[in-house]
Design a protein around this motif. Structure first.
Motif, PDB file in Angstrom:
ATOM      1  N   ASP A 153       0.843  -1.207   0.000  1.00  0.00           N
ATOM      2  CA  ASP A 153       0.000   0.000   0.000  1.00  0.00           C
ATOM      3  C   ASP A 153       0.875   1.252   0.000  1.00  0.00           C
ATOM      4  OD1 ASP A 153      -2.373  -1.359   0.050  1.00  0.00           O
ATOM      5  OD2 ASP A 153      -2.756  -1.090   2.190  1.00  0.00           O
ATOM      6  N   GLU A 154       1.949   1.198   0.783  1.00  0.00           N
ATOM      7  CA  GLU A 154       2.821   2.356   0.931  1.00  0.00           C
ATOM      8  C   GLU A 154       3.439   2.733  -0.417  1.00  0.00           C
ATOM      9  OE1 GLU A 154       5.024   1.831   4.505  1.00  0.00           O
ATOM     10  OE2 GLU A 154       6.282   3.590   4.116  1.00  0.00           O
ATOM     11  N   ILE A 155       3.876   1.718  -1.156  1.00  0.00           N
ATOM     12  CA  ILE A 155       4.467   1.969  -2.474  1.00  0.00           C
ATOM     13  C   ILE A 155       3.393   2.441  -3.448  1.00  0.00           C
ATOM     14  CG2 ILE A 155       5.584   0.852  -4.461  1.00  0.00           C
ATOM     15  CD1 ILE A 155       7.214  -0.757  -2.456  1.00  0.00           C
ATOM     16  N   GLY A 156       2.210   1.828  -3.374  1.00  0.00           N
ATOM     17  CA  GLY A 156       1.099   2.241  -4.233  1.00  0.00           C
ATOM     18  C   GLY A 156       0.760   3.708  -4.019  1.00  0.00           C
ATOM     19  N   LEU A 157       0.719   4.116  -2.749  1.00  0.00           N
ATOM     20  CA  LEU A 157       0.379   5.501  -2.406  1.00  0.00           C
ATOM     21  C   LEU A 157       1.429   6.472  -2.966  1.00  0.00           C
ATOM     22  CD1 LEU A 157      -1.592   7.301  -0.693  1.00  0.00           C
ATOM     23  CD2 LEU A 157       0.105   7.148   1.136  1.00  0.00           C
TER      24      LEU A 157
END
Ligand SMILES: [Zn+2]
Length: 274
Positions: free
Chosen positions: A204-208
């Motif tokens: 999620d962190e990378i997606g964000l």
């Protein structure tokens, strides 16, 4: 005439099995303990080794797995549009995540609500998932999340760990036949790989981050995951492979705040994806 036992000698009873039985139990315990330890250590080593698997080996693994999905996918305007979106996110990936790689979407016209990152640089997107998307931003967050699984090598971690454990078991038990079967089970392992909550947070962190790099703001970042959190208990494939929870949405909201990301307008889905 009765025989006197020397003092301290235990009489044999059900509670004190004869020495032969006790030795057998000790041996069995030792054997089972050793097998468990070997399996655990092999799994741990395999999961650490994923960082050293060169892209070339990953591609070879992909050559076994990708064709199964290619057979289900449809070269279509939809697939092309999804690839255009993925390319836009890929352009923001750092060199070490991008060099020698070309991530591509395989679009599968099936009601399954899921997205999977598989070895061979393919992101599988099912029609069922696409139908849940209300904006381009929401979809980009899902694509970015899948790129996050590649970045963290989650797609290899589950695979190599389970394969390693199976290989060790087959070796210890001397079952050579099952080693051949392991290779062919790789595809179903990939499809059913279950990520941990921690792996999901990191993806999620990378997606964000990718979403922010693409739009300069992060509208739509939590849309899909918030929807999923409300569907807990509903039998959706994506909930089995990517555990979702209200906590995940909260964590994304915290990240947005911490990074001072703005939330702007959502862009509509490209025409071919509606
Ligand atoms: Zn995931």
């Amino acid at each position: 005439m009765s025989i006197e036992l020397p003092p301290g000698t235990a009489a044999y009873s059900k509670r004190n099995p004869p020495p032969q039985n006790r030795q057998l139990l000790v041996f069995l315990g030792w054997f089972i303990g050793t097998v468990i330890t070997i399996v655990w250590v092999a799994g741990w080593i395999a999961s650490s080794l994923v960082w050293w698997i060169p892209p070339r080996v990953e591609q070879q693994l992909g050559q076994v797995i990708v064709p199964t999905y290619e057979a289900l996918a449809q070269p279509s305007a939809t697939q092309e549009s999804l690839n255009t979106l993925l390319d836009r996110l890929e352009a923001h990936l750092s060199d070490d995540l991008h060099a020698g790689r070309d991530y591509q979407v395989l679009y599968i016209p099936d009601e399954t609500v899921n997205a999977i990152a598989i070895p061979g640089d393919r992101v599988i997107i099912y029609q069922g998932l696409l139908q849940e998307m209300d904006s381009e931003n929401e979809l980009m967050m899902v694509l970015g999340h899948e790129l996050g699984h590649f970045a963290n090598r989650d797609h290899l971690r589950g695979l190599s760990r389970r394969l390693a454990v199976q290989l060790v078991l087959a070796t210890v038990l001397g079952d050579a036949g099952s080693i051949g079967a392991i290779a062919s089970s790789a595809t179903s392992i990939v499809a059913n790989a279950q990520f941990s909550q921690q792996q999901e947070y990191q993806a999620d962190e990378i997606g964000l981050q990718l979403l922010h790099q693409e739009y300069g703001q992060v509208a739509g970042a939590t849309d899909f995951f918030a929807e999923l959190a409300q569907k807990q208990g509903v039998d959706l494939a994506i909930l089995a492979t990517h555990p979702a929870s209200a906590k995940r949405v909260q964590r994304l909201e915290q990240l947005i705040q911490k990074n001072g990301y703005e939330i702007g307008e959502r862009s509509p889905l490209p025409g071919s994806l509606k």
